[in-house]
Design an enzyme around this catalytic site. Structure first.
Site, PDB file in Angstrom:
ATOM      1  N   LYS A 294       0.743  -1.247   0.216  1.00 14.42           N
ATOM      2  CA  LYS A 294       0.128  -0.031   0.018  1.00 14.42           C
ATOM      3  C   LYS A 294       0.889   1.256  -0.030  1.00 14.42           C
ATOM      4  O   LYS A 294       0.637   2.186  -0.707  1.00 14.42           O
ATOM      5  CB  LYS A 294      -0.868  -0.020   1.358  1.00 14.42           C
ATOM      6  CG  LYS A 294      -1.907   1.104   1.231  1.00 14.42           C
ATOM      7  CD  LYS A 294      -1.607   2.312   1.861  1.00 14.42           C
ATOM      8  CE  LYS A 294      -2.806   3.297   1.808  1.00 14.42           C
ATOM      9  NZ  LYS A 294      -2.273   4.512   2.270  1.00 14.42           N
TER      10      LYS A 294
ATOM     11  N   ASP B 144      -5.569   5.018 -15.470  1.00 12.63           N
ATOM     12  CA  ASP B 144      -6.596   4.268 -14.872  1.00 12.63           C
ATOM     13  C   ASP B 144      -5.599   3.715 -13.589  1.00 12.63           C
ATOM     14  O   ASP B 144      -4.843   2.736 -13.750  1.00 12.63           O
ATOM     15  CB  ASP B 144      -6.704   3.222 -15.694  1.00 12.63           C
ATOM     16  CG  ASP B 144      -7.792   2.104 -15.306  1.00 12.63           C
ATOM     17  OD1 ASP B 144      -8.116   2.170 -14.228  1.00 12.63           O
ATOM     18  OD2 ASP B 144      -8.575   1.732 -16.311  1.00 12.63           O
TER      19      ASP B 144
HETATM   20  P1  NAD Z   1      -7.830   4.520 -26.805  1.00  9.52           P
HETATM   21  O1  NAD Z   1      -8.545   3.278 -27.497  1.00  9.52           O
HETATM   22  O2  NAD Z   1      -8.804   5.829 -26.505  1.00  9.52           O
HETATM   23  O3  NAD Z   1      -6.573   4.831 -27.779  1.00  9.52           O
HETATM   24  C1  NAD Z   1      -5.923   3.948 -28.200  1.00  9.52           C
HETATM   25  C2  NAD Z   1      -5.651   4.081 -29.854  1.00  9.52           C
HETATM   26  O4  NAD Z   1      -5.352   5.306 -29.990  1.00  9.52           O
HETATM   27  C3  NAD Z   1      -4.673   3.056 -30.207  1.00  9.52           C
HETATM   28  O5  NAD Z   1      -5.262   1.804 -30.419  1.00  9.52           O
HETATM   29  C4  NAD Z   1      -4.342   3.726 -31.571  1.00  9.52           C
HETATM   30  O6  NAD Z   1      -5.288   3.300 -32.480  1.00  9.52           O
HETATM   31  C5  NAD Z   1      -4.443   5.249 -31.173  1.00  9.52           C
HETATM   32  N1  NAD Z   1      -3.102   5.853 -31.110  1.00  9.52           N
HETATM   33  C6  NAD Z   1      -2.738   7.101 -31.346  1.00  9.52           C
HETATM   34  N2  NAD Z   1      -1.461   7.404 -31.279  1.00  9.52           N
HETATM   35  C7  NAD Z   1      -1.039   6.385 -30.487  1.00  9.52           C
HETATM   36  C8  NAD Z   1       0.156   6.203 -30.067  1.00  9.52           C
HETATM   37  N3  NAD Z   1       1.218   6.868 -29.957  1.00  9.52           N
HETATM   38  N4  NAD Z   1       0.469   4.841 -29.108  1.00  9.52           N
HETATM   39  C9  NAD Z   1      -0.449   4.026 -29.282  1.00  9.52           C
HETATM   40  N5  NAD Z   1      -1.806   4.077 -29.879  1.00  9.52           N
HETATM   41  C10 NAD Z   1      -2.012   5.234 -30.353  1.00  9.52           C
HETATM   42  O7  NAD Z   1      -7.200   4.046 -25.316  1.00  9.52           O
HETATM   43  P2  NAD Z   1      -6.769   2.631 -24.816  1.00  9.52           P
HETATM   44  O8  NAD Z   1      -5.393   2.947 -24.532  1.00  9.52           O
HETATM   45  O9  NAD Z   1      -7.109   1.505 -25.686  1.00  9.52           O
HETATM   46  O10 NAD Z   1      -7.645   2.476 -23.497  1.00  9.52           O
HETATM   47  C11 NAD Z   1      -7.634   3.071 -22.379  1.00  9.52           C
HETATM   48  C12 NAD Z   1      -8.938   3.368 -21.588  1.00  9.52           C
HETATM   49  O11 NAD Z   1      -9.576   2.171 -21.523  1.00  9.52           O
HETATM   50  C13 NAD Z   1      -8.687   3.949 -20.521  1.00  9.52           C
HETATM   51  O12 NAD Z   1      -9.560   5.034 -20.053  1.00  9.52           O
HETATM   52  C14 NAD Z   1      -9.377   2.692 -19.314  1.00  9.52           C
HETATM   53  O13 NAD Z   1      -9.706   2.904 -18.333  1.00  9.52           O
HETATM   54  C15 NAD Z   1     -10.157   2.051 -20.221  1.00  9.52           C
HETATM   55  N6  NAD Z   1     -10.455   0.381 -20.057  1.00  9.52           N
HETATM   56  C16 NAD Z   1     -10.021  -0.257 -19.060  1.00  9.52           C
HETATM   57  C17 NAD Z   1      -9.969  -1.515 -18.950  1.00  9.52           C
HETATM   58  C18 NAD Z   1      -9.579  -2.316 -17.927  1.00  9.52           C
HETATM   59  O14 NAD Z   1      -8.347  -2.092 -17.400  1.00  9.52           O
HETATM   60  N7  NAD Z   1      -9.799  -3.568 -17.605  1.00  9.52           N
HETATM   61  C19 NAD Z   1     -11.257  -2.151 -19.824  1.00  9.52           C
HETATM   62  C20 NAD Z   1     -11.875  -1.164 -20.702  1.00  9.52           C
HETATM   63  C21 NAD Z   1     -11.623   0.058 -20.909  1.00  9.52           C
END
Ligand code: NAD
Length: 423
Positions: free
Chosen positions: A263, A279
């Site tokens: 923690k 997150d």
């Molecule tokens: P996102 O889908 O909004 O963005 C990611 C996308 O951005 C990539 O897939 C790519 O297409 C694009 N991108 C643009 N520039 C990039 C770069 N430099 N590097 C990588 N990708 C780039 O976000 P995400 O990261 O897929 O999702 C994060 C969110 O999902 C958080 O808010 C999280 O809380 C949430 N989430 C979490 C869980 C979990 O932890 N179990 C489940 C569902 C959703």
């Protein structure tokens, strides 16, 4: 009086002020001051707060403090930490000061890969199905990469697959892991889409039925690592070092202690994760699962003596943080905090976060092994208690000092001292 009901249809369709009014009305609150509290969304525009989550009625501000003295991989950083807990920022500053002159923190990262899981049930011959799936590797790679051309263009995308057969109370299940490099994204949405795309193909190839298609927060392909040596002179000698090692051994062996020990690490980690709009729950669940990787819950960090008698600390843990996606790109404070650190990649951020976690752990161990945690906490905690007792302005410091001098940091005592002061 009409009966209040929580069964409200179309709450989400109301404007924020309308939702606030409905909520206050439900609670029987008429004070304009409370309404204004909800209307003041601070450093996040109200429209953005409304877009980020559902049924928004306001925001809650958490202090952001700067951790100083951090020398990480030869570069100086000022690290913003968002936390409501006193002593957390000070602990990081102190630990980092005590290793600054001997070179600070050295970090590294495994890969930036996330794991998406696909659950396949009702497969009559799961071990053959496992191999059948692996035989489709090239097709799976193509299907996954077609889901996210942006990610592939940036050098990320599908990297590998892993198929496991697990025995459950409902019989065997075939579990597919898609291993995907998500670059500067945390990657949840990216890998979830890939898992959903692959699902019907798995059913076709194996005759089974797919249920879950979702990432695993046990991001053990995305481990951030940090190590650091605190010299004996800097920490106050062998007795302090040995007390800290004994505290570590306690945490390594006993889950009750390990939970509190970890923690402390998360006090540092979560504060930076939150300050950058990442997150916190994803990082926390990953950390605690990783802490139990050997079959029992243990310390995330390791502490040992170097050949020269100094104290070496190290920490390795999943660190799925991103710079795109989620609130990171949208929240003005998250963007400003990333700018303060000069963050250029998610990997750089992950490495800074574990350094903060290790620094925090050092301070907690040192305090516990020497004066006890309360001494350091006392003066900051006393201020909070003074505020709770109703002190304001210059009274806060006066009452806090009085509480520390009395050695009794309690609200009732603070109230008594405040009445005496105001006479
Ligand atoms: P996102 O889908 O909004 O963005 C990611 C996308 O951005 C990539 O897939 C790519 O297409 C694009 N991108 C643009 N520039 C990039 C770069 N430099 N590097 C990588 N990708 C780039 O976000 P995400 O990261 O897929 O999702 C994060 C969110 O999902 C958080 O808010 C999280 O809380 C949430 N989430 C979490 C869980 C979990 O932890 N179990 C489940 C569902 C959703």
């Amino acid at each position: 009086m009409t009966k209040q009901t929580s069964r409200i249809s179309g709450f989400h369709k109301l404007s924020i002020p309308e939702r606030i009014d409905k909520t206050l009305d439900f609670a029987g609150i008429t004070a304009a001051q409370t309404r204004n509290l909800f209307l003041n969304t601070g450093n996040i525009p109200m429209e953005l707060a409304d877009q980020l989550i559902e049924n928004t009625v306001g925001t809650i501000n958490i202090p952001v403090g700067i951790a100083t003295n951090l020398l990480i991989d030869g570069k100086d950083y000022l690290v913003p930490m968002a936390t409501e807990e006193s002593s957390v920022v000070a602990a990081v500053c102190n630990a980092a000061r005590q290793c600054y002159d001997s070179g600070g923190f050295t970090t590294s990262m495994s890969s930036m890969c996330m794991i998406a899981q696909v659950q396949l049930v009702n497969v009559s011959n799961p071990h053959s199905a496992r191999l059948q799936i692996i035989e489709h590797l090239d097709e799976i790679r193509a299907l996954c990469n077609a889901c996210d051309p942006v990610l592939v263009k940036l050098g990320g995308g599908f990297r590998d697959l892993e198929v496991r057969v697990i025995q459950t109370a409902q019989g065997p299940m075939v579990i597919l892991h898609l291993i995907v490099d998500t670059r500067d994204a945390m990657g949840a949405n990216a890998v979830n889409s890939m898992a959903e795309t692959i699902a019907p193909h798995l059913e076709k190839w194996t005759g089974g039925k797919v249920y879950l298609r979702i990432l695993s927060n046990l991001a053990d392909r995305r481990l951030a690592r940090v190590r650091c040596v605190w010299q004996l002179d800097a920490i106050g000698g062998a007795a302090v070092r040995d007390g800290m090692l004994s505290a570590y051994e306690f945490a390594r062996t006993d889950p009750y202690r390990a939970t509190t020990h970890n923690k402390g690490i998360m006090n540092g980690v979560t504060a930076v994760v939150l300050a950058t709009g990442n997150d916190t729950r994803a990082i926390e669940s990953g950390a605690h699962a990783y802490a139990a990787q050997n079959g029992w819950y243990s310390s995330l960090s390791h502490w040992e003596v170097t050949a020269t008698g100094d104290l070496a600390g190290s920490l390795e843990m999943p660190m799925a943080v991103g710079l795109v996606g989620g609130a990171t790109k949208l929240h003005p404070m998250a963007k400003a905090n990333l700018e303060i650190m000069g963050i250029e990649s998610a990997e750089q951020l992950a490495r800074i976060i574990v350094a903060v976690g290790l620094a925090q752990n050092f301070s907690a161990l040192k305090a516990l092994a020497t004066d006890g945690i309360q001494k350091g906490h006392m003066s900051l905690h006393a201020q909070n208690v003074a505020l709770m007792a109703g002190a304001s302005g210059a009274e806060v410091a006066l009452i806090a000092a009085k509480l520390v001098a009395l050695g009794t940091v309690r609200v009732d005592v603070a109230e008594q001292e405040l009445s005496k002061l105001r006479v």
